[in-house]
Design a protein around this motif. Sequence first.
Motif, short mmCIF file in Angstrom:
data_model
loop_
_atom_site.label_atom_id
_atom_site.label_comp_id
_atom_site.label_asym_id
_atom_site.label_seq_id
_atom_site.Cartn_x
_atom_site.Cartn_y
_atom_site.Cartn_z
N ALA A 44 20.12 -22.96 0.52
CA ALA A 44 20.28 -22.92 1.97
C ALA A 44 19.33 -21.91 2.60
O ALA A 44 18.77 -22.14 3.67
CB ALA A 44 21.72 -22.58 2.32
N ALA A 45 19.13 -20.77 1.92
CA ALA A 45 18.20 -19.77 2.45
C ALA A 45 16.76 -20.27 2.41
O ALA A 45 15.95 -19.94 3.28
CB ALA A 45 18.34 -18.48 1.65
N ARG A 46 16.43 -21.08 1.41
CA ARG A 46 15.06 -21.56 1.27
C ARG A 46 14.76 -22.73 2.21
O ARG A 46 13.71 -22.77 2.85
CB ARG A 46 14.81 -22.02 -0.17
CG ARG A 46 14.71 -20.91 -1.19
CD ARG A 46 14.53 -21.51 -2.58
NE ARG A 46 14.38 -20.49 -3.60
CZ ARG A 46 14.31 -20.75 -4.90
NH1 ARG A 46 14.39 -22.00 -5.33
NH2 ARG A 46 14.16 -19.78 -5.77
N TYR A 47 15.68 -23.66 2.27
CA TYR A 47 15.36 -24.95 2.89
C TYR A 47 16.21 -25.27 4.12
O TYR A 47 16.00 -26.30 4.75
CB TYR A 47 15.53 -26.09 1.88
CG TYR A 47 14.86 -25.81 0.57
CD1 TYR A 47 13.49 -25.54 0.51
CD2 TYR A 47 15.57 -25.83 -0.62
CE1 TYR A 47 12.86 -25.29 -0.69
CE2 TYR A 47 14.95 -25.59 -1.84
CZ TYR A 47 13.59 -25.32 -1.87
OH TYR A 47 12.98 -25.08 -3.06
N GLY A 48 17.18 -24.41 4.44
CA GLY A 48 18.06 -24.71 5.56
C GLY A 48 17.87 -23.75 6.72
O GLY A 48 16.97 -22.90 6.72
N LEU A 61 16.21 -28.01 7.67
CA LEU A 61 14.99 -27.77 8.44
C LEU A 61 14.34 -29.11 8.78
O LEU A 61 14.41 -30.07 8.00
CB LEU A 61 14.00 -26.93 7.62
CG LEU A 61 14.35 -25.45 7.43
CD1 LEU A 61 13.37 -24.83 6.45
CD2 LEU A 61 14.30 -24.72 8.76
N PRO A 62 13.71 -29.21 9.93
CA PRO A 62 13.01 -30.46 10.28
C PRO A 62 11.69 -30.57 9.53
O PRO A 62 10.61 -30.45 10.08
CB PRO A 62 12.80 -30.31 11.78
CG PRO A 62 12.70 -28.83 12.00
CD PRO A 62 13.65 -28.21 11.02
N ALA A 63 11.80 -30.76 8.20
CA ALA A 63 10.60 -30.80 7.35
C ALA A 63 10.80 -31.90 6.32
O ALA A 63 11.91 -32.45 6.19
CB ALA A 63 10.41 -29.45 6.66
N PRO A 64 9.72 -32.31 5.62
CA PRO A 64 9.88 -33.32 4.56
C PRO A 64 10.92 -32.88 3.54
O PRO A 64 11.23 -31.70 3.40
CB PRO A 64 8.48 -33.40 3.94
CG PRO A 64 7.56 -32.90 5.00
CD PRO A 64 8.33 -31.87 5.76
#
Length: 412
Positions: A334-338, A362-365
């Motif tokens: 969650a810390a890395r990608y959220g 996150l709004p990312a691929p």
Amino acid sequence: MRPLAPLIAASTWRRGVFLLLGGVLVLPYVLLVVAFRQVFTGPAIPWPLTLGLLLVAALIAGVPLLLDGSRALEIAAARALLGVDLPDPAPTHRADRETRLRAALWIATHLVIGGLLIVALLMAVPMALAFIAQQFGIGAELLREEQFGPLDGRDTGWLTLTGVLLLVGLGYAVAGLGALAATMAPVLLGPAQAERIAALEARATRLAERNRLARELHDSVGHALTVATLQAGAARAVLDTDPEFVRRALAAIEEAGRAAMDDLDHVLGVLREPEHGRPAPAPQRTLVDLDRLVADSRAAGLPVDERRTGDPAAVPAAVSREGYRIVQEALTNAARYGRGTVELRLHVGPDALELELVNELLPAPRRPDQGGGGRGLDGMRERVLLLGGQLAAGPAGGRWRIGVRLPYREAP
């Protein structure tokens, strides 16, 4: 040169040494036979004593053939001298009757062939050398009056040829018997079905332990690095304007590094052989340490909304350890990608532990750990599978949800 290859090959000489070892080992049996022959051909002795001596002789001769240690020695000798790839006997598995009988047959055959080879060497080699030497006038007077079948001492050419043939034939005999021994060793000394199963189980246990240690290092070190990276980035951004925040960030980095070192020390303690005087490895973290994990995550800038029902201390140790690691990995992802707040729900039920973690994406691929194919999520699945639980992970309405149920009754 190809017909002479077996005579000069290094494998033939090694196998010859193996066969000669059987001849050396058979000498005590020969001495035993000689001793008992003298006893029984001497003055008459009472039959009870004779029977007792026979029983003692049978034990002396037969018991070594059936010992596990004798089989282990033969396996080591066959590997080193015959060039046969034989596994060591399973240390935790006792050989069954079939395995013992096969090993006894192999040892007895080894002794007999080795004894016959030594007799052949003691008889044929001196005779062959004498036949060849007389061609050059060495010892010819000793053979001149002797008769050797259709030959006598004056047939120097035929005697020389006979000597050469004896040596060559003996070399081919050693090469053939050595090759036969190398072929039969896996049949008579190879593992039985029960040993193969025991070896496979031991290998599976080692692989499972390696996977468990890999998961421990991945989760612990990955979490510490994530916390340190986030705190360092935040501290750099406010280095000149908020020194108090920088001090808190450095303290959080220090704490995360210390926790990772403790976990690393635990893993190394498991890998090391226990030694006298070495301190026991630090105990693994469980759900009792969840408050500290949540506090570290919040200090790293990850908001966590925690709600729990039940007492984590009541969860069995195995389930509690795996549950802690699952929460740790989920918070790291969650810390890395959220982004935003992570909603953590923990419910300690009468027969199962239930965990739920939800955070915005996150709004990312698609990220590796969020797509179901990353190591972190794979590690969660392995932990849940080992405990016989269920895991559901995936996106839901722009948010990422992980739901875990770990039953108590199936926990190892």
